[in-house]
Design a protein around this motif. Structure first.
Motif, mmCIF file in Angstrom:
data_model
loop_
_atom_site.group_PDB
_atom_site.id
_atom_site.type_symbol
_atom_site.label_atom_id
_atom_site.label_comp_id
_atom_site.label_asym_id
_atom_site.label_seq_id
_atom_site.Cartn_x
_atom_site.Cartn_y
_atom_site.Cartn_z
ATOM 1 N N ASN A 1 65.464 -44.712 52.953
ATOM 2 C CA ASN A 1 66.418 -45.744 53.351
ATOM 3 C C ASN A 1 66.013 -46.291 54.713
ATOM 4 O OD1 ASN A 1 67.524 -43.735 55.277
ATOM 5 N ND2 ASN A 1 68.396 -42.810 53.439
ATOM 6 N N THR A 2 66.821 -47.196 55.223
ATOM 7 C CA THR A 2 66.526 -47.839 56.520
ATOM 8 C C THR A 2 67.460 -47.334 57.609
ATOM 9 O OG1 THR A 2 67.982 -49.696 55.944
ATOM 10 C CG2 THR A 2 65.638 -49.914 55.409
ATOM 11 N N ALA A 3 68.011 -46.141 57.422
ATOM 12 C CA ALA A 3 68.971 -45.606 58.399
ATOM 13 C C ALA A 3 68.319 -45.347 59.756
ATOM 14 C CB ALA A 3 69.606 -44.329 57.862
ATOM 15 N N SER A 4 67.009 -45.150 59.793
ATOM 16 C CA SER A 4 66.302 -44.942 61.057
ATOM 17 C C SER A 4 64.860 -45.403 60.878
ATOM 18 C CB SER A 4 66.333 -43.464 61.465
ATOM 19 O OG SER A 4 65.544 -42.689 60.578
ATOM 20 N N ASP A 5 64.124 -45.481 61.998
ATOM 21 C CA ASP A 5 62.724 -45.868 61.936
ATOM 22 C C ASP A 5 61.833 -44.715 61.500
ATOM 23 O OD1 ASP A 5 63.344 -48.412 62.701
ATOM 24 O OD2 ASP A 5 62.889 -48.096 64.826
ATOM 25 N N GLY A 6 62.369 -43.498 61.582
ATOM 26 C CA GLY A 6 61.589 -42.333 61.194
ATOM 27 C C GLY A 6 60.655 -41.863 62.287
ATOM 28 N N GLN A 7 59.726 -41.030 61.928
ATOM 29 C CA GLN A 7 58.820 -40.436 62.894
ATOM 30 C C GLN A 7 57.717 -41.416 63.285
ATOM 31 O OE1 GLN A 7 57.518 -36.422 62.226
ATOM 32 N NE2 GLN A 7 59.293 -35.946 60.938
ATOM 33 N N ALA A 8 57.236 -41.218 64.505
ATOM 34 C CA ALA A 8 56.205 -42.111 65.038
ATOM 35 C C ALA A 8 55.182 -41.305 65.802
ATOM 36 C CB ALA A 8 56.839 -43.155 65.952
ATOM 37 N N PRO B 1 53.407 -45.232 70.026
ATOM 38 C CA PRO B 1 53.980 -46.538 69.658
ATOM 39 C C PRO B 1 53.813 -46.881 68.185
ATOM 40 C CG PRO B 1 51.849 -46.852 70.703
ATOM 41 C CD PRO B 1 52.130 -45.373 70.757
ATOM 42 N N LEU B 2 53.123 -46.042 67.449
ATOM 43 C CA LEU B 2 52.852 -46.319 66.042
ATOM 44 C C LEU B 2 53.978 -45.760 65.164
ATOM 45 C CD1 LEU B 2 49.062 -45.332 65.990
ATOM 46 C CD2 LEU B 2 50.078 -47.567 66.498
ATOM 47 N N THR B 3 54.787 -46.627 64.609
ATOM 48 C CA THR B 3 55.903 -46.206 63.753
ATOM 49 C C THR B 3 55.397 -46.054 62.317
ATOM 50 O OG1 THR B 3 56.522 -48.534 63.479
ATOM 51 C CG2 THR B 3 57.650 -47.285 65.203
ATOM 52 N N LEU B 4 54.657 -44.987 62.092
ATOM 53 C CA LEU B 4 53.971 -44.793 60.817
ATOM 54 C C LEU B 4 54.936 -44.697 59.649
ATOM 55 C CD1 LEU B 4 51.276 -42.206 61.950
ATOM 56 C CD2 LEU B 4 51.136 -44.690 61.915
ATOM 57 N N GLN B 5 56.043 -43.993 59.844
ATOM 58 C CA GLN B 5 56.997 -43.829 58.744
ATOM 59 C C GLN B 5 57.628 -45.166 58.367
ATOM 60 O OE1 GLN B 5 59.470 -40.361 59.238
ATOM 61 N NE2 GLN B 5 61.016 -41.110 57.826
ATOM 62 N N ASN C 1 59.067 -35.618 66.140
ATOM 63 C CA ASN C 1 57.963 -36.243 65.418
ATOM 64 C C ASN C 1 56.920 -35.207 65.003
ATOM 65 O OD1 ASN C 1 58.781 -39.100 65.751
ATOM 66 N ND2 ASN C 1 58.445 -38.669 67.923
ATOM 67 N N ALA C 2 57.383 -33.981 64.780
ATOM 68 C CA ALA C 2 56.452 -32.883 64.530
ATOM 69 C C ALA C 2 55.591 -33.121 63.297
ATOM 70 C CB ALA C 2 57.222 -31.569 64.387
ATOM 71 N N ASP C 3 56.179 -33.666 62.235
ATOM 72 C CA ASP C 3 55.419 -33.839 60.993
ATOM 73 C C ASP C 3 54.190 -34.723 61.205
ATOM 74 O OD1 ASP C 3 57.152 -32.259 59.576
ATOM 75 O OD2 ASP C 3 58.381 -33.930 58.882
ATOM 76 N N VAL C 4 54.406 -35.888 61.773
ATOM 77 C CA VAL C 4 53.285 -36.811 61.938
ATOM 78 C C VAL C 4 52.293 -36.270 62.964
ATOM 79 C CG1 VAL C 4 54.427 -38.219 63.709
ATOM 80 C CG2 VAL C 4 52.667 -39.233 62.262
ATOM 81 N N GLN C 5 52.770 -35.569 63.990
ATOM 82 C CA GLN C 5 51.872 -34.998 64.993
ATOM 83 C C GLN C 5 51.000 -33.894 64.395
ATOM 84 O OE1 GLN C 5 54.735 -33.784 67.908
ATOM 85 N NE2 GLN C 5 54.829 -35.797 68.920
ATOM 86 N N VAL C 6 51.642 -33.011 63.644
ATOM 87 C CA VAL C 6 50.906 -31.891 63.055
ATOM 88 C C VAL C 6 49.888 -32.383 62.038
ATOM 89 C CG1 VAL C 6 51.139 -29.900 61.528
ATOM 90 C CG2 VAL C 6 52.680 -30.166 63.484
#
Length: 313
Positions: free
Chosen positions: A87-94, A97-101, A265-270
């Motif tokens: 959904n669009t409830a949030s921008d998600g993980q980034a 500056p890169l909002t990958l999600q 943002n642990a998921d995208v970082q890991v």
């Protein structure tokens, strides 16, 4: 001295022989291997846990199912506010500056309140009380719906043992009736296929089903009982999931240490770190310096020490 002529039949030999039963040896070896495999599987094998069902959830922890249902209606559950791809409830993980999600977009739309609660009850409920509660909910404004559900979520959190029967009186609208109806529907087993088929004849996508389960505390309690919590380092090689989870230690390791253990943002970082390290490992033969490590370390000389000692190199 006369020499005894040699027997020239095809199975004759100039050396002693004895009978040998190859089939008997095969059967003995096969039996021994089967016994060893069974013993090792009993001692070291992973448990074959059955799939968690909503019917099981409703029977073993109905209070958690009520609280989860109320959270879906209030929009306060994890999946309701997760963001892409649901959904669009949030921008998600980034990643900086890169909002990958957000770039990935909404590919598996999930309107938590409607998909997990309102739609199943609308399709399956036949009793007048539930129908009336659904009509009242659908006739209210979004702000009123959120106010009712949020108040009920707060009241459940303050009730003794989070027991819905002990919730203090308040203005919760039709939310208590809807939550009770969800538990009744789950207890019949009718919710099982509701979230997996998506209207298709065969149900193969368990994404939404797992989202609803993960929004509650019941699934986590089962995982922690098997030492599978994020901070317990447990792993289970479940049937049919070859090669299983042990290889995930390389990824799960990073979640246990700062700053990843406390990062939003642990998921995208890991996964970025794991991807970079994988590329380095893949490209070792072409990376200057790293591609000469075997020569510098000399491990090959230790392995082939006999050959090197004979040839003096």
């Amino acid at each position: 001295m006369a020499r005894t002529p040699r027997d020239t039949t095809p199975d004759s030999h100039a050396f002693p022989t004895r009978p040998y039963d190859l089939v008997k040896e095969f059967c003995i070896a096969l039996g021994a291997v089967i016994v060893i495999v069974v013993i090792l599987a009993a001692v070291f094998g992973s448990p074959d846990e059955p799939a968690v069902t909503y019917k099981q959830w409703a029977a073993q922890d109905p209070a958690d199912l009520v609280a989860t249902t109320a959270g879906e209606l209030a929009g306060s559950s994890t999946s309701a506010g997760y963001g892409p791809p649901y959904n669009t409830a949030s921008d998600g993980q980034a990643l900086g500056p890169l909002t990958l999600q957000k770039w990935g977009g909404v590919t598996t739309p999930v309107d938590a309140a409607n998909y997990f609660v309102i739609a199943p009850l609308t399709d399956a409920a036949t009793d007048p009380a539930t129908r009336s509660a659904l009509s009242r909910w659908k006739g209210a404004s979004p702000d009123q719906q959120t106010a009712w559900a949020s108040a009920y979520v707060d009241a459940l959190g303050q009730a003794p043992d989070n027991d819905p029967a002990k919730v203090a009186a308040g203005d919760y609208g039709p939310v208590p009736q809807l939550c009770a109806a969800e538990v009744r529907l789950a207890s019949t087993g009718m919710l099982e296929g509701r979230f997996t088929t998506g209207g298709a004849f065969y149900g193969t996508d368990s994404t939404r089903s797992l989202l609803f389960l993960a929004d509650g505390g019941y699934l986590e309690s089962l995982a922690r009982a098997q030492y599978l919590g994020g901070d317990q380092w447990g792993m289970m090689n479940e049937t049919g999931n070859y090669p299983g989870q042990p290889w995930l230690w390389f990824v799960s390791l990073w979640y246990q240490i700062p700053p990843f253990s406390t990062s939003d943002n642990a998921d995208v970082q890991v996964f970025t770190i794991a991807g970079v390290l994988f590329l380095i490992l893949l490209l070792v033969p072409w990376i200057p310096g790293l591609n000469r490590l075997p020569r510098y370390l000399g491990v090959h000389r230790l392995v082939w020490r006999d050959w090197h000692s004979r040839h003096g190199s």
